[in-house]
Scaffold this motif. Sequence first.
Motif, PDB file in Angstrom:
ATOM      1  N   PHE A  15      64.027  21.914  48.095  1.00  0.00           N
ATOM      2  CA  PHE A  15      65.234  22.557  47.587  1.00  0.00           C
ATOM      3  C   PHE A  15      64.932  24.000  47.211  1.00  0.00           C
ATOM      4  O   PHE A  15      63.799  24.387  46.976  1.00  0.00           O
ATOM      5  CB  PHE A  15      65.715  21.842  46.324  1.00  0.00           C
ATOM      6  N   GLY A  16      65.966  24.777  47.055  1.00  0.00           N
ATOM      7  CA  GLY A  16      65.842  26.133  46.518  1.00  0.00           C
ATOM      8  C   GLY A  16      66.980  27.015  47.004  1.00  0.00           C
ATOM      9  O   GLY A  16      67.991  27.108  46.345  1.00  0.00           O
ATOM     10  N   PHE A  17      66.916  27.602  48.156  1.00  0.00           N
ATOM     11  CA  PHE A  17      65.629  27.895  48.762  1.00  0.00           C
ATOM     12  C   PHE A  17      65.698  29.343  49.188  1.00  0.00           C
ATOM     13  O   PHE A  17      66.659  29.750  49.829  1.00  0.00           O
ATOM     14  CB  PHE A  17      65.345  26.979  49.959  1.00  0.00           C
ATOM     15  N   GLY A  18      64.701  30.124  48.831  1.00  0.00           N
ATOM     16  CA  GLY A  18      64.752  31.572  48.937  1.00  0.00           C
ATOM     17  C   GLY A  18      65.330  32.119  50.218  1.00  0.00           C
ATOM     18  O   GLY A  18      66.325  32.842  50.216  1.00  0.00           O
ATOM     19  N   TRP A  19      64.699  31.801  51.365  1.00  0.00           N
ATOM     20  CA  TRP A  19      65.173  32.431  52.600  1.00  0.00           C
ATOM     21  C   TRP A  19      66.505  31.854  53.061  1.00  0.00           C
ATOM     22  O   TRP A  19      67.299  32.546  53.701  1.00  0.00           O
ATOM     23  CB  TRP A  19      64.126  32.414  53.691  1.00  0.00           C
ATOM     24  N   SER A  20      66.786  30.609  52.713  1.00  0.00           N
ATOM     25  CA  SER A  20      68.085  30.023  53.055  1.00  0.00           C
ATOM     26  C   SER A  20      69.207  30.783  52.356  1.00  0.00           C
ATOM     27  O   SER A  20      70.256  31.070  52.950  1.00  0.00           O
ATOM     28  CB  SER A  20      68.119  28.548  52.650  1.00  0.00           C
ATOM     29  N   ASN A  21      68.987  31.115  51.093  1.00  0.00           N
ATOM     30  CA  ASN A  21      69.976  31.876  50.336  1.00  0.00           C
ATOM     31  C   ASN A  21      70.173  33.263  50.940  1.00  0.00           C
ATOM     32  O   ASN A  21      71.301  33.740  51.099  1.00  0.00           O
ATOM     33  CB  ASN A  21      69.533  32.012  48.875  1.00  0.00           C
ATOM     34  N   GLY A  32      58.018  40.215  37.955  1.00  0.00           N
ATOM     35  CA  GLY A  32      58.681  38.956  38.242  1.00  0.00           C
ATOM     36  C   GLY A  32      59.009  38.854  39.722  1.00  0.00           C
ATOM     37  O   GLY A  32      59.061  39.857  40.442  1.00  0.00           O
ATOM     38  N   PHE A  33      59.234  37.637  40.198  1.00  0.00           N
ATOM     39  CA  PHE A  33      59.507  37.434  41.618  1.00  0.00           C
ATOM     40  C   PHE A  33      60.367  36.195  41.808  1.00  0.00           C
ATOM     41  O   PHE A  33      60.630  35.443  40.858  1.00  0.00           O
ATOM     42  CB  PHE A  33      58.207  37.320  42.421  1.00  0.00           C
ATOM     43  N   ILE A  34      60.798  35.988  43.037  1.00  0.00           N
ATOM     44  CA  ILE A  34      61.618  34.837  43.402  1.00  0.00           C
ATOM     45  C   ILE A  34      60.766  33.881  44.216  1.00  0.00           C
ATOM     46  O   ILE A  34      60.229  34.258  45.266  1.00  0.00           O
ATOM     47  CB  ILE A  34      62.852  35.267  44.222  1.00  0.00           C
ATOM     48  N   ILE A  35      60.606  32.654  43.741  1.00  0.00           N
ATOM     49  CA  ILE A  35      59.849  31.673  44.509  1.00  0.00           C
ATOM     50  C   ILE A  35      60.746  31.084  45.598  1.00  0.00           C
ATOM     51  O   ILE A  35      61.975  31.086  45.477  1.00  0.00           O
ATOM     52  CB  ILE A  35      59.296  30.548  43.614  1.00  0.00           C
ATOM     53  N   PRO A  36      60.153  30.562  46.677  1.00  0.00           N
ATOM     54  CA  PRO A  36      60.978  29.878  47.678  1.00  0.00           C
ATOM     55  C   PRO A  36      61.681  28.658  47.095  1.00  0.00           C
ATOM     56  O   PRO A  36      62.881  28.458  47.281  1.00  0.00           O
ATOM     57  CB  PRO A  36      59.963  29.486  48.754  1.00  0.00           C
ATOM     58  N   GLY A  37      60.920  27.810  46.363  1.00  0.00           N
ATOM     59  CA  GLY A  37      61.493  26.611  45.770  1.00  0.00           C
ATOM     60  C   GLY A  37      60.629  25.397  46.034  1.00  0.00           C
ATOM     61  O   GLY A  37      59.701  25.424  46.842  1.00  0.00           O
ATOM     62  N   GLY A  38      60.916  24.295  45.350  1.00  0.00           N
ATOM     63  CA  GLY A  38      60.192  23.045  45.548  1.00  0.00           C
ATOM     64  C   GLY A  38      58.716  23.180  45.236  1.00  0.00           C
ATOM     65  O   GLY A  38      58.318  23.732  44.212  1.00  0.00           O
TER      66      GLY A  38
END
Length: 587
Positions: free
Chosen positions: A534-540, A155-161
């Motif tokens: 939206f999301g957003f992986g690197w922002s988080n 499993g992984f984390i997508i950036p978003g949108g």
Amino acid sequence: MWRLVFLVVAVRGAFVDDLPPSCSKLVYCDSQLLHHVQLQRIFKDSKTFVDLQMRNDQNTTLAAFDDLLNETNNNPTAEQLKSFVDKYFDATSELEDWTPEDHTDNPAFLQSIRDEQLKKFGKDINGVWPILGRKVKPEVFEKPEQYSLVPVSNGFIIPGGRFKEIYYWDTYWIIEGLLISGMRDTARGVIENLIEILKKFGHIPNGSRWYYQERSQPPLLTAMMSLYIRETQDIEFLKANINALEDELKYWLDTKIVAFDKDEQSYTLLRYFAPSLGPRPESYYEDYTDAQQFDTQERRNEFYIDLKSAAESGWDFSSRWFIDSNGENTGDLKTIRTRDIIPVDLNAIFANALQNMAYFRAILKQPLHAAHWAYMAKQWKSSIEEVLWNEEDGIWYDYDISNNQHRRYFYPTNIAPLWMGVVDKRLVKKHAPRVMKYLSNSPGLKYPGGIPASLINSGEQWDFPNAWPPLVSMVVNALEALGTDDSKELAFNVAQTWVRACHKGFTENKQMFEKYDAETPGRFGGGGEYTVQFGFGWSNGVVLEFLTKYGRRLTAVDNPDKYGGSSVDSSSSSDSSDLQDSGSDEK
């Protein structure tokens, strides 16, 4: 021991006649089907088509389209193309929602945050990880030839949108955030996915789609491994994957290196360089349309290469890659010449990768290998200093090898060597007053909504007024690395401004954005080829980094006049209609 062999590729020339397609899955990268569907704008977003799965194998699909071309005298209508796509492709998502087992609602880092509003903010961001969690469906593994998605085991984390797959350099800040949230198993699984992709292709593509095959992104894999090892001391994991890490460095040395002269000295450093035929498949219409301004196919091919090379940088697109007839960074995409630029951040990242490899080999008790990589790191750091440091301005700059000059413009990446820890301690102490003077004199750090990617309002998304989380993280860590009281206080102030802006945006929108507006705290950025995501992986990840680093001092109280006004006559045209939700993938 592997010996370094420099493969120097001509900056411009006849190599365009021997280019490979963008990938080996022709349906998605080099086919009349792709050309017709994208130019007829069957989908508003060019990425939509190349993310679809085929209902049949590639040969059947292409043969059926050849029949359609024969029936329509090579001129199918938009309606006929839409019917064909509906018949031969499926929009069902290749991914399923996935909740990481090691996710907790109250990770330990929250206890170090004193401000109650920011503590809640940190908890809310931590709660986004399961929303962005995805896993590849079993059917993709069963018939991988029918998908543009490259399947991975964990499993992984997508950036978003619209970004529903793994992206290489995004993952560095995602890994950082996951480790802060105590999600070590998830972080390890994400790194394993990248190594799985690396072993498949011989490098890590831009993202986990076949159409990204012929370009990469900033080589941060060893930096991710360093984050993980520092947190977990999992030496067995390092030992199991050390050869793969080394293979990636060889790939960059074999394919991205360029030789040039400066001040009568010869140097070899890295540039972004992604040679392949045609437009980017995921932006086919945009690239093809823009290329029609050039008179010859050879010039169009060069244009496509420069676009892909800029995409490889992660900065797609920016005035940073523009070189006009006067050697300046003005103009538009017509003047893009990415291949002629030696980037500060790329070479700092690579020097850090060499250092990491030396360290990894040392802790694995392989001194000869360690010495080899340490020597290369020393040479690379020396070249960065000799080529990219500008003594007059007291800062590092990208270098234009076509005009033999520094590109003396503000970009946050100018201080990337400090961020990556590739400046010798003696030079850090020597440069500190000069770097602080440069930053103090620049308006770049004086905006209330964050640090803009540049001071040029070109309309491209990696320019003013957009502020990007990874660039803010670079600056904060670079300032900390300077080690002076003033630089550390400035680092805190930059982080404070950013956290407050992101908190304001999250409070108002209940979302984290991919990029923000430096002029208006909390407002999402705009420009470029697609709407804000939206999301957003690197922002988080970046906000969690700052909350952890400065949690005892940060406050959520707004103080918009703290840094004064701006010096750039520009405004953002974004409005709420530009928003695109990450949401759930269509099932």
